[in-house]
Design an enzyme around this catalytic site. Sequence first.
Site, PDB file in Angstrom:
ATOM      1  CG  ASP A   1      -2.289   0.584   0.948  1.00  0.00           C
ATOM      2  OD1 ASP A   1      -2.354   1.816   0.871  1.00  0.00           O
ATOM      3  OD2 ASP A   1      -3.268  -0.166   0.799  1.00  0.00           O
TER       4      ASP A   1
ATOM      5  CG  HIS B   1      -5.355   3.674   0.968  1.00  0.00           C
ATOM      6  ND1 HIS B   1      -4.926   2.412   0.627  1.00  0.00           N
ATOM      7  CD2 HIS B   1      -6.661   3.730   0.600  1.00  0.00           C
ATOM      8  CE1 HIS B   1      -5.916   1.738   0.075  1.00  0.00           C
ATOM      9  NE2 HIS B   1      -6.994   2.508   0.045  1.00  0.00           N
TER      10      HIS B   1
ATOM     11  CB  SER C   1      -9.294   0.118   0.292  1.00  0.00           C
ATOM     12  OG  SER C   1      -8.528   0.275  -0.852  1.00  0.00           O
TER      13      SER C   1
END
Length: 653
Positions: free
Chosen positions: A171, A234, A408
């Site tokens: 990520d 994220h 996600s």
Amino acid sequence: MRRPALLSALTAASLVVTSLAPAAALDAAAPASPAGPAATAAASAEELTGRLVVKYSDSPSDAAQDRLLGRAAAAAGVPGGDDVARTEATAAGATVVELKKPVDLEEAQRLADELAADPAVAYAVPDRVVTGYGLVPADPGYPQQWSMQPQSMSGAWNHATGKGSVIGVIDSGITVHPDLEQQLVGGYDFIAEAAYSNDGERNAENDRDGFHHDPGTYGSAEQCNGAALPSSWHGTHVAGIAVADDNGTGTVGVAPDAGLFSIRALGACNNGSLVDVVEGLSWMSGGPELRDPRFPAERAADVINLSLGLAGECHPWLQETIDHATARGVTIVAAAGNDGVDASRSAPGNCRNVITVGAVTQSGSRAAFSNYGPAVDVYAPGQEILSSWNTGAQAPGEATVGMMSGTSMAAPYVAGVVALLKEQDRSMTPAEIEAQLKRSADSVNGLPVLDPAEAVSTARPPAPFADISAGQQFYAEMVWVAERGISTGWTEADGSRTYRALSPVNRDAMAAFLYRMAGSPAYTAPPVSPFKDVSTGQQFYKEMAWLADQGISTGWAGSDGTRSYRPDAPINRDAMAAFLYRFAGSPAYTAPPVSPFKDVSTGQQFYQEMAWLSAQGISTGWTGSDGSRSYRPLTSIKRDAMAAFLFRLSPLL
């Protein structure tokens, strides 16, 4: 080189952020009314790429590769398509060809198609950009972990919490956060381009490095196709869903006792190169050593989470890398995508050998943004999910918690449950794990929704031996040898079977273990025993004769030229290393000049074999207070440890 244009992105709407607080304080907060996620931002600029990934059928010379590229560029009508800045090998055996001048995706595809048409080329595809599949909710409320509240999650924790498992997250990297600090076991930054890594001077030479923390995914309007974006954090949010520590602060993850392996592959604008993702995937799944000697030899993850993707087919070298990872026993979990379309239209969710995860709301209905269809294996909570976050708009600020929505968020929920399953039974293959998740899923509104408690509570088979129990060291490995018929144990007077885990393994039983592990091949034992101390009517005679015939055991040569096997003697750990090395085919291996074990010298009998056992991760030995490792070569091997050795050896066969 200019990075290809963004396919989809996080919206610019603000996240819900709360200060870190004990769990009780979060529970006391009154939830606001749920609201739907903001829409995904559409790509607004032409996609460019300056790299192709080419897999050759053989090993053409540099000059031959140049000729191939020149012919393809001319045939495709791509001016400058044969002007190459550099090429480099990938972990999957392909070659990255970097053009001096980027071209649009259509031109790159024509060039790749012309290359692929040549018999010397197995495949050729343009490098693409991947992006994190996260959405930001429009509503600034509801600061609770609704996904963790159902009895289903606490029911799963009654059986496992992820201890001993490692979850890999590819990520944007992670920030310093109290919920992740104790979980982190390693990581790497795979972003090779300084202009888009946001690393500043530290990465001025376009190097990958060991600093996998997230410096921020902010990007300018030019970088992000017309709209400047703040940092998303994220990777921190995704990691927190999977493994956030149960420490009374912030949030708790699905597998709070699992380890975290962090690969940084998403940079500015939450984008990343597919090449970087694939290289990171290969490395973190225990793939072959990459060309860069600085890559540390850390253990592979048990499950890898990919909360990212791109529109289109599953590229061949991505599929190849996934196949290699799953063959090594690593489960790949992928987000289905946030475009509200059939999941077969985006990768890596449409690749084979992945568990593709869609998102559901608190009511159990499919989230409006979630991709759907037969390609989705299971659905998990993905709307307004509270997890680890950071206050910084660009560079990291304070550790905090915040809400995000997207597939996600659903994917790491599933990755966490995979870690729970691996704690229970390390022998479970990726295919078996996928089947268990599907089999145990609840049907909610016509969707297969993950049920963690059902998945975990029904996965473990009953103990095959009366004298071993769950939680015992090497329990999963002893179950494994029983399930495969490698060990039948002893039948007691009451009809129960026992394994006698702490008993030493005698040399005759060792022959039986290896013969059965080889699949009990057709073999007729000779009428005259190869060993003077083994009779033809003795238990395991056939297996001991087979061991001699295969060169796995030479026994001891006497002064009269005869050989003895010493069948009733316990096998020592040094001789066992030799047995396993020969059983594996005596692979080419050069032992290091410095022994990996403090109690094994480089001139010792079977040093090469013991060093090989360490290099393959089959034996870790014992770690002393000073950090050194010992092997105890002259100690007899016990039956529980032997099960572990055979289990770790099996992927190499």
